[in-house]
Design a protein around this motif. Structure first.
Motif, mmCIF file in Angstrom:
data_model
loop_
_atom_site.group_PDB
_atom_site.id
_atom_site.type_symbol
_atom_site.label_atom_id
_atom_site.label_comp_id
_atom_site.label_asym_id
_atom_site.label_seq_id
_atom_site.Cartn_x
_atom_site.Cartn_y
_atom_site.Cartn_z
ATOM 1 N N ILE A 241 -7.334 4.438 13.407
ATOM 2 C CA ILE A 241 -6.476 4.633 12.243
ATOM 3 C C ILE A 241 -5.882 3.297 11.818
ATOM 4 N N ASN A 243 -2.704 2.075 9.317
ATOM 5 C CA ASN A 243 -1.553 2.506 8.544
ATOM 6 C C ASN A 243 -0.866 1.306 7.924
ATOM 7 N N LYS A 246 2.463 0.781 9.929
ATOM 8 C CA LYS A 246 2.424 0.681 11.386
ATOM 9 C C LYS A 246 1.329 -0.232 11.909
ATOM 10 N N GLN A 251 -5.182 7.094 17.649
ATOM 11 C CA GLN A 251 -4.421 8.315 17.420
ATOM 12 C C GLN A 251 -5.062 9.488 18.146
ATOM 13 N N ASP A 270 -0.204 8.348 20.484
ATOM 14 C CA ASP A 270 -0.583 7.422 19.415
ATOM 15 C C ASP A 270 0.051 6.072 19.721
ATOM 16 N N TYR A 272 0.287 1.902 17.940
ATOM 17 C CA TYR A 272 -0.033 1.064 16.787
ATOM 18 C C TYR A 272 0.276 -0.392 17.108
ATOM 19 N N TYR A 354 0.666 13.307 8.491
ATOM 20 C CA TYR A 354 -0.051 12.876 7.289
ATOM 21 C C TYR A 354 -0.855 14.007 6.674
ATOM 22 N N ASN A 823 -3.916 13.128 -0.360
ATOM 23 C CA ASN A 823 -4.750 13.009 0.828
ATOM 24 C C ASN A 823 -6.197 13.294 0.455
ATOM 25 N N TYR A 845 3.284 5.029 2.649
ATOM 26 C CA TYR A 845 2.623 5.223 3.937
ATOM 27 C C TYR A 845 1.123 5.421 3.744
ATOM 28 N N ARG A 846 0.486 4.425 3.130
ATOM 29 C CA ARG A 846 -0.965 4.463 2.963
ATOM 30 C C ARG A 846 -1.635 4.413 4.335
ATOM 31 N N GLN A 847 -2.770 5.108 4.427
ATOM 32 C CA GLN A 847 -3.393 5.232 5.743
ATOM 33 C C GLN A 847 -4.879 5.509 5.605
ATOM 34 N N SER A 849 -8.124 6.668 8.391
ATOM 35 C CA SER A 849 -8.485 7.031 9.763
ATOM 36 C C SER A 849 -9.889 7.603 9.780
#
Length: 873
Positions: A241, A243, A246, A251, A270, A272, A354, A823, A845-847, A849
């Motif tokens: 992942i 983030n 983070k 994860q 998890d 980071y 998320y 999402n 909080y762009r992410q 994974s």
């Protein structure tokens, strides 16, 4: 007999004797003796057993023919041959048994096109082998197997050459290990040498991962694969992942601990690159026919920004606790117990979850319920704990313990057997309802602190309703009733205006709250009578019209009630701003058992409910009428009341509502409140109707909401077949661990449908729209407060190919003019594995994974993937 060296067509290994005609119409079944040497001269004949004899007879059969070469002590079997010896069973198209060596050889045959058929299948002491060629020593159980495929637990071993020892251990050469059940697996670990210890381990030397026949760069120096039968402990592989806040991380990695048939535990974590982490423990428990449940404890530490720059660095320590428990209804008839708990800090979802559905939900709620019903008696008892939490305002409301004892309505004057017409007093009923409740409202920042306990409220309410119904004329029902309620409280809430209290940087004045403990009581009584009926109207169209008729049903209700003023001491006047505006408020506003109404009341209440239906012509209708009913409005109406004894504001606000389901696709519901009184410049009501000011209206709109939703789904030809398969598994009473695991997996799918995608449904779209409006006086905000919220949300997915699916969940907030939490995911069905790529493309909080994980057997059969990295919290 001379030996014939001729070859049978399609068989290059086994010679056939020339002149032993055997009928081919029926299979031949027999057993051959274990000894060829026997002598005796007496009538009590006891044969001598040779040293090379077997411990039991071998039974055999073949569809085509069986040939015995006596000098060579060999048996040849042709055509779907089968042999059994003790716990060893062998099936193949061709077999040869050498009695001198005790070796049974089985081979595959080929048809005229060169396609092989009749592969040897060996089952021995619980082990199963599928191969091209097999040689097994019947006495010692040692075997040599060529090009074999065998199953161990949930795994499969494919070997070019396999040697099995007498202790059932396996040594393989040029092997592949996989959990895919296809003949050509989608993935496997290739190893030159491998050893299998039955019911324990599969051990290999250096191994290389191969996916879809393509070797990958992943090499491991050795591998140990446990042979699982049911519940087994093991490592849970994490997903990768990235983030925006983070950094990079792993994860959902962890360990699964099997603790027996009734318990297990999952430990996940998890981590980071910027220092954030989270730990989760999820034990589950179950006892068949009694109960099942699970608990999840999550703790997280989130670090945002650079620790060396205090202005840009922040840290958040959060937790989440969930608990689900359900009791089998057959365990204790008349008693139920269930729990659904979801409690945690307000910022837990912000930093650690998320999943779309969880991120856009700003409310958490919990309930624990116990109830008991006495069989054959009119008594019921319920007890509960409830919790409600608003993550936006950080308000928490907890009620515990809450208990209710109810006596169902009794008819003391009704005889056991009514002779003739029933008397009016036969319908006289009396009941009882007692409620105990303790509740507290607070901000989550004061949880566990003295300020939280200061706000704790306790109350008891006793209610005794007396009612009966009397038919009036033909189509009316008259229902008189009398009720009395007693309220007990343990605390007063006193709120006062403080002109010196600073509520913001540039303004003074606010409301102080204090509490007074003790015993306080209030009561109310009322008498009422109601009259109701139903009126039907029908409009018929012409015979040539596609619309046949429209039916309108009206259900008017009118009632009169009287209530004396028994609760005047429970109210006071609260000033809430510097202008001197005030309102009447109860000392027990936050009471969880309610508050009696203030003032005398002699009210006439009225209501009108409507239903509208239409009949149209339909070709699909198989009846002679060829008609179809369509609901235009499931219900719409208005309610209100007029208090004849009130000094002012005699007319209550009007409540309006409407609901329908258009074309079985569009769900629409709406409601609103109209206040018939005017307001002054500061929004305070004045005792003057709006129509007295020349306005053509029933009142001012003070609250309204409308919600619409629809769903479009392509057809799934396998839906009935899948539903039947799911029902069979859910209703299976087997105690086998594999069946119980499948049942738990299906329950997970039903509980979280948004986390799974069905590859048999080509596309799906869900749309919803909501609008909320409010314009009311709020004392804590200093006066009139207006609120307008408008939101649209959508989610859907479609299949790019039969094995690729892409999905999107998002929305738009019209009030803030912002795109809501979004999402996106791409899911790949790998049959025995699944791959999910999840992306949060916008926002703080762009992410990104990616997860590749094995798929459970039931999801593999149903062609369902879990599309989210989110797991149960």
């Amino acid at each position: 007999m001379p030996r014939d060296t001729s070859r049978r067509a399609g068989d290059s290994l086994i010679p056939k004797a020339p002149a032993l005609p055997v009928p081919a119409e029926e299979p031949i079944t027999d057993s051959f003796p274990v000894s060829t040497d026997s002598t005796g001269t007496d009538s009590l004949y006891v044969p001598k057993i040779s040293k090379d004899s077997l411990e039991a007879p071998i039974t055999y059969k073949a569809k085509d023919s069986i040939v015995l070469l006596v000098p060579d002590k060999r048996f040849y079997f042709y055509g779907t041959a089968n042999t059994k010896y003790q716990k060893t069973t062998l099936n193949a198209e061709r077999m040869m048994y050498d009695q001198a060596t005790g070796v049974m050889e089985a081979t595959t045959a080929s048809d005229t096109a060169g396609k092989p058929y009749g592969r040897p299948q060996l089952e021995d002491n619980g082990q199963a082998f599928d191969s091209d060629t097999l040689r097994v020593n019947i006495a010692s159980h040692r075997a040599m197997i060529i090009n074999t495929r065998s199953q161990y637990g949930e795994g499969y071993v494919l070997s070019q050459k396999t040697k099995r020892e007498a202790d059932n251990s396996i040594f393989g050469y040029r092997n592949g290990y996989t959990t895919c059940n296809l003949d050509t697996p989608h993935f496997q670990f290739n190893a030159r040498k491998i050893k299998v210890i039955p019911d324990k381990l599969v051990i290999s030397g250096p191994a290389n991962l191969e996916i879809e026949g393509v070797p990958t760069p992943l090499f491991i120096p050795f591998a140990i694969f446990p042979i699982t039968h049911g519940q087994q402990s093991g490592i849970l592989v994490p997903s990768y992942i990235v983030n925006a806040q983070k950094g990079m991380g792993l994860q959902n990695g962890g360990y699964y601990v099997g603790l027996g048939e009734n318990f297990d535990m999952t430990l996940r974590g998890d981590i980071y690159s910027y220092g954030s982490w989270m730990l989760t423990a999820s034990p589950t428990y179950r006892k068949r026919y009694h109960y099942n449940g699970g608990l999840t404890l999550s703790f997280s530490n989130t670090r945002l920004g650079d620790p060396s720059v205090k202005e840009e660095f922040s840290r958040s320590r959060d937790f989440r606790i969930t608990w689900n428990h359900s009791m089998d209804s057959k365990a204790r008839p008349g008693v139920t117990f269930g729990a659904s708990v979801n409690f945690g800090t307000a910022s837990f979802n912000t930093f650690n979850v998320y999943d779309y559905a969880s991120r856009v939900n700003n409310n958490l709620s919990s309930s624990i319920n116990f109830s008991k019903t006495w069989q054959g008696k009119p008594f019921n008892f319920t007890s509960s704990l409830s919790h409600y939490q608003n993550l936006s305002t950080r308000d928490v409301n907890i009620s515990f313990p809450s208990a209710t004892f109810t006596m169902n309505t009794l008819y003391p004057f009704q005889p056991k057997e009514v002779v003739g017409r029933a008397k009016w007093y036969h319908k006289l009923g009396i009941g009882y309802n007692g409620t105990l409740n303790n509740s507290v409202q607070f901000k989550d920042s004061v949880f566990g602190k003295p300020k939280m306990f200061d706000a704790l409220q306790s109350g008891v309410k006793h209610s005794v309703p007396i009612s009966f119904s009397i038919p009036v004329m033909k189509n009316f029902t008259l229902s008189p009733g009398v009720s009395y309620s007693e309220f007990w409280f343990t605390k007063k809430t006193i709120r006062q205006w403080n002109p010196n209290k600073r509520v913001s940087v540039d303004s003074l004045g606010g409301i102080d709250t204090s509490y007074q403990s003790g015993f306080f009581s209030a009561r109310q009584a009322s008498a009422s009578v109601s009259l109701s009926t139903a009126i039907y109207g029908m409009y018929q169209f012409s015979k040539t019209s596609k619309v046949k008729a429209i039916r309108h049903v009206m259900r008017p209700t009118i009632s009169a009630s009287y209530a004396p003023d028994l609760a005047a001491a429970a109210y006071y006047t609260l000033k809430y701003n510097r202008d001197g505006d005030s309102l009447r408020q109860s000392y027990f506003t936050s009471s969880s058992v309610g508050v009696p109404s203030e003032g005398r009341s002699g009210s006439i209440s009225f209501g009108l409910d409507n239903n509208l239906e239409m009949k149209v012509y339909s070709k699909k209708d198989t009846s002679a009428n060829k008609e179809k009913k369509i609901k235009l409005l499931d219900g719409f109406g208005i309610n209100g009341s007029y208090n004849l004894l009130a000094k002012e504001y005699k007319l209550s606000p009007f409540s309006l509502y409407a609901r329908t389901n258009l074309f079985d696709k569009l769900n629409v519901s709406a409601s609103g409140t109209l206040d018939p009184y005017e307001v002054n410049a500061r929004g305070v009501r004045i005792d003057r109707y709006v129509w007295q000011e020349g306005k053509l209206s029933l009142g001012r709109l003070t609250q309204a909401n409308i919600a619409m939703s629809t769903s479009f789904t392509s057809s799934d030809k396998k839906s009935k077949e899948k539903e039947q398969q799911i029902n069979n598994i859910e209703n299976d009473q087997s105690t086998d661990a594999a069946f119980q695991a499948q049942q738990r997996q299906l329950e997970q799918v039903r509980r979280n449908p948004g986390e799974y995608v069905d590859f048999d449904i080509p596309w799906k779209v869900d749309l919803s729209y909501s609008l909320n409006y409010s314009k009311q006086i709020q004392a804590d905000s200093g006066g009139l407060v207006s609120s307008f919220q408008q939101y649209v949300s959508f989610n859907g997915d479609f299949s790019l190919t039969p094995k690729w699916k892409i999905g999107l969940s998002s929305g738009y907030n019209f009030s803030d003019r912002k795109i809501a939490y979004t999402n996106m995911y791409i899911s790949r069905d790998l049959h025995c594995w699944q791959m999910s790529i999840n992306l949060v493309p916008i926002g703080t909080y762009r992410q990104f994974s990616i997860t590749i994980s094995p798929k459970s057997g039931i999801l593999r059969d149903l062609r369902i993937n879990r599309s989210r990295t989110f797991y149960d919290l």
